[in-house]
Design a protein around this motif. Sequence first.
Motif, PDB file in Angstrom:
ATOM      1  N   MET A  85       6.989   7.388   4.791  1.00 49.44           N
ATOM      2  CA  MET A  85       7.472   6.526   3.715  1.00 49.44           C
ATOM      3  C   MET A  85       6.764   5.163   3.746  1.00 49.44           C
ATOM      4  SD  MET A  85      11.390   5.425   2.739  1.00 49.44           S
ATOM      5  CE  MET A  85      11.757   4.921   4.400  1.00 49.44           C
ATOM      6  N   GLY A  86       6.614   4.591   4.921  1.00 47.70           N
ATOM      7  CA  GLY A  86       5.954   3.295   5.039  1.00 47.70           C
ATOM      8  C   GLY A  86       4.517   3.329   4.553  1.00 47.70           C
ATOM      9  N   ILE A  87       3.792   4.372   4.946  1.00 54.29           N
ATOM     10  CA  ILE A  87       2.401   4.501   4.497  1.00 54.29           C
ATOM     11  C   ILE A  87       2.352   4.659   2.983  1.00 54.29           C
ATOM     12  CG2 ILE A  87       0.350   5.978   4.562  1.00 54.29           C
ATOM     13  CD1 ILE A  87       1.035   6.544   7.512  1.00 54.29           C
ATOM     14  N   ASN A  88       3.282   5.448   2.433  1.00 54.08           N
ATOM     15  CA  ASN A  88       3.283   5.645   0.979  1.00 54.08           C
ATOM     16  C   ASN A  88       3.566   4.346   0.229  1.00 54.08           C
ATOM     17  OD1 ASN A  88       2.548   8.306   1.065  1.00 54.08           O
ATOM     18  ND2 ASN A  88       4.645   9.035   1.162  1.00 54.08           N
ATOM     19  N   PHE A  89       4.475   3.534   0.751  1.00 58.83           N
ATOM     20  CA  PHE A  89       4.711   2.225   0.118  1.00 58.83           C
ATOM     21  C   PHE A  89       3.462   1.352   0.221  1.00 58.83           C
ATOM     22  CE2 PHE A  89       9.477   2.815   0.676  1.00 58.83           C
ATOM     23  CZ  PHE A  89       9.710   2.943  -0.684  1.00 58.83           C
ATOM     24  N   LEU A  90       2.785   1.400   1.355  1.00 61.12           N
ATOM     25  CA  LEU A  90       1.539   0.651   1.535  1.00 61.12           C
ATOM     26  C   LEU A  90       0.485   1.116   0.533  1.00 61.12           C
ATOM     27  CD1 LEU A  90      -0.031  -1.369   3.434  1.00 61.12           C
ATOM     28  CD2 LEU A  90      -0.775   0.670   4.668  1.00 61.12           C
ATOM     29  N   VAL A  91       0.345   2.427   0.360  1.00 56.57           N
ATOM     30  CA  VAL A  91      -0.638   2.979  -0.576  1.00 56.57           C
ATOM     31  C   VAL A  91      -0.290   2.578  -2.015  1.00 56.57           C
ATOM     32  CG1 VAL A  91      -1.530   5.140  -1.561  1.00 56.57           C
ATOM     33  CG2 VAL A  91      -1.378   4.865   0.923  1.00 56.57           C
ATOM     34  N   CYS A  92       0.984   2.635  -2.371  1.00 59.86           N
ATOM     35  CA  CYS A  92       1.392   2.213  -3.719  1.00 59.86           C
ATOM     36  C   CYS A  92       1.042   0.740  -3.937  1.00 59.86           C
ATOM     37  CB  CYS A  92       2.884   2.443  -3.942  1.00 59.86           C
ATOM     38  SG  CYS A  92       3.312   4.174  -4.160  1.00 59.86           S
ATOM     39  N   GLY A  93       1.284  -0.083  -2.940  1.00 61.07           N
ATOM     40  CA  GLY A  93       0.916  -1.498  -3.026  1.00 61.07           C
ATOM     41  C   GLY A  93      -0.585  -1.677  -3.160  1.00 61.07           C
ATOM     42  N   ALA A  94      -1.342  -0.850  -2.440  1.00 59.14           N
ATOM     43  CA  ALA A  94      -2.801  -0.927  -2.518  1.00 59.14           C
ATOM     44  C   ALA A  94      -3.291  -0.563  -3.911  1.00 59.14           C
ATOM     45  CB  ALA A  94      -3.432  -0.002  -1.472  1.00 59.14           C
ATOM     46  N   TYR A  95      -2.696   0.455  -4.511  1.00 57.57           N
ATOM     47  CA  TYR A  95      -3.106   0.830  -5.867  1.00 57.57           C
ATOM     48  C   TYR A  95      -2.637  -0.183  -6.909  1.00 57.57           C
ATOM     49  CZ  TYR A  95      -5.568   5.051  -4.756  1.00 57.57           C
ATOM     50  OH  TYR A  95      -6.508   5.917  -4.289  1.00 57.57           O
ATOM     51  N   LEU A  96      -1.507  -0.818  -6.686  1.00 61.73           N
ATOM     52  CA  LEU A  96      -1.073  -1.882  -7.585  1.00 61.73           C
ATOM     53  C   LEU A  96      -2.069  -3.044  -7.524  1.00 61.73           C
ATOM     54  CD1 LEU A  96       1.139  -2.838  -9.538  1.00 61.73           C
ATOM     55  CD2 LEU A  96       2.328  -3.814  -7.564  1.00 61.73           C
ATOM     56  N   PHE A  97      -2.507  -3.388  -6.310  1.00 61.33           N
ATOM     57  CA  PHE A  97      -3.516  -4.423  -6.124  1.00 61.33           C
ATOM     58  C   PHE A  97      -4.818  -4.024  -6.827  1.00 61.33           C
ATOM     59  CE2 PHE A  97      -7.039  -6.038  -3.416  1.00 61.33           C
ATOM     60  CZ  PHE A  97      -6.922  -7.381  -3.713  1.00 61.33           C
ATOM     61  N   GLN A  98      -5.209  -2.756  -6.671  1.00 58.23           N
ATOM     62  CA  GLN A  98      -6.441  -2.283  -7.312  1.00 58.23           C
ATOM     63  C   GLN A  98      -6.351  -2.346  -8.837  1.00 58.23           C
ATOM     64  OE1 GLN A  98      -8.423   1.317  -5.888  1.00 58.23           O
ATOM     65  NE2 GLN A  98      -6.896   1.339  -4.253  1.00 58.23           N
ATOM     66  N   PHE A  99      -5.164  -2.034  -9.355  1.00 55.89           N
ATOM     67  CA  PHE A  99      -4.983  -2.087 -10.805  1.00 55.89           C
ATOM     68  C   PHE A  99      -5.299  -3.482 -11.335  1.00 55.89           C
ATOM     69  CE2 PHE A  99      -2.384  -2.847 -14.590  1.00 55.89           C
ATOM     70  CZ  PHE A  99      -2.825  -1.813 -15.401  1.00 55.89           C
ATOM     71  N   PHE A 100      -4.810  -4.507 -10.640  1.00 56.10           N
ATOM     72  CA  PHE A 100      -5.055  -5.879 -11.075  1.00 56.10           C
ATOM     73  C   PHE A 100      -6.447  -6.359 -10.682  1.00 56.10           C
ATOM     74  CE2 PHE A 100      -0.379  -5.765 -11.080  1.00 56.10           C
ATOM     75  CZ  PHE A 100      -0.194  -6.067 -12.419  1.00 56.10           C
ATOM     76  N   LEU A 101      -7.022  -5.755  -9.658  1.00 57.06           N
ATOM     77  CA  LEU A 101      -8.370  -6.113  -9.222  1.00 57.06           C
ATOM     78  C   LEU A 101      -9.408  -5.659 -10.250  1.00 57.06           C
ATOM     79  CD1 LEU A 101     -10.056  -7.232  -6.814  1.00 57.06           C
ATOM     80  CD2 LEU A 101     -10.151  -4.885  -5.956  1.00 57.06           C
ATOM     81  N   ARG A 102      -9.117  -4.560 -10.879  1.00 53.95           N
ATOM     82  CA  ARG A 102     -10.049  -4.000 -11.868  1.00 53.95           C
ATOM     83  C   ARG A 102      -9.786  -4.665 -13.212  1.00 53.95           C
ATOM     84  NH1 ARG A 102     -11.672   1.399 -10.181  1.00 53.95           N
ATOM     85  NH2 ARG A 102     -11.023   1.646  -8.036  1.00 53.95           N
ATOM     86  N   THR A 103     -10.700  -5.473 -13.617  1.00 52.15           N
ATOM     87  CA  THR A 103     -10.538  -6.195 -14.878  1.00 52.15           C
ATOM     88  C   THR A 103     -11.011  -5.314 -16.026  1.00 52.15           C
ATOM     89  OG1 THR A 103     -12.702  -7.175 -14.673  1.00 52.15           O
ATOM     90  CG2 THR A 103     -10.851  -8.408 -13.731  1.00 52.15           C
ATOM     91  N   THR A 104     -10.966  -5.841 -17.195  1.00 56.50           N
ATOM     92  CA  THR A 104     -11.408  -5.094 -18.374  1.00 56.50           C
ATOM     93  C   THR A 104     -12.873  -5.383 -18.707  1.00 56.50           C
ATOM     94  OG1 THR A 104     -10.523  -6.848 -19.756  1.00 56.50           O
ATOM     95  CG2 THR A 104      -9.099  -4.949 -19.354  1.00 56.50           C
TER      96      THR A 104
END
Length: 170
Positions: free
Chosen positions: A98-117
């Motif tokens: 569960m902890g790793i999955n929350f970390l991965v979700c946070g990483a993808y949320l960060f990536q979503f905002f990291l990737r601009t248009t």
Amino acid sequence: MSDQEQNPAKRPATILAGPYGHPFHAIAITIPIGAWVASLVFDIIGLISADPAPYATGSRVLIAIGLLGSIPAIIFGIHDYLRIPDRTRASSAATIHMGINFLVCGAYLFQFFLRTTTGEIPMFAFVFSIVSLLFLSFSGWLGGKLAYRWGIRVAAETTQGEAFRVPERP
């Protein structure tokens, strides 16, 4: 006493977690995993393409789909987690999973905002995506161990045995 009665981790906490022997968590995880793997494929194509813009957009959309798809996976996973007895090897593995999955979700949320248009695929985001998928793979291995080796939310062995009995002829 049946296996199902002895091991509460085999029974759903509520019908929202899926019926006995059919956990919804295992179905729900296919959406974020598939979307995030596909986003990496779009990144690779975008990095070697003359026009990376559609692939960068597609990758960002797939990351968003994975994030939205992770919400039901998390809810169903928590339902299953609550059935595991405390201070067991299974509960320790499930907590790490569960902890790793929350970390991965946070990483993808960060990536979503990291990737601009801008239509580009940032190399840092590409590498971050690979690392995130490696963590997700390890977490998936733990989840598989919980379900397939330790039988969390899997039908009891006596129930599974019914499938291998040869019916008697009348």
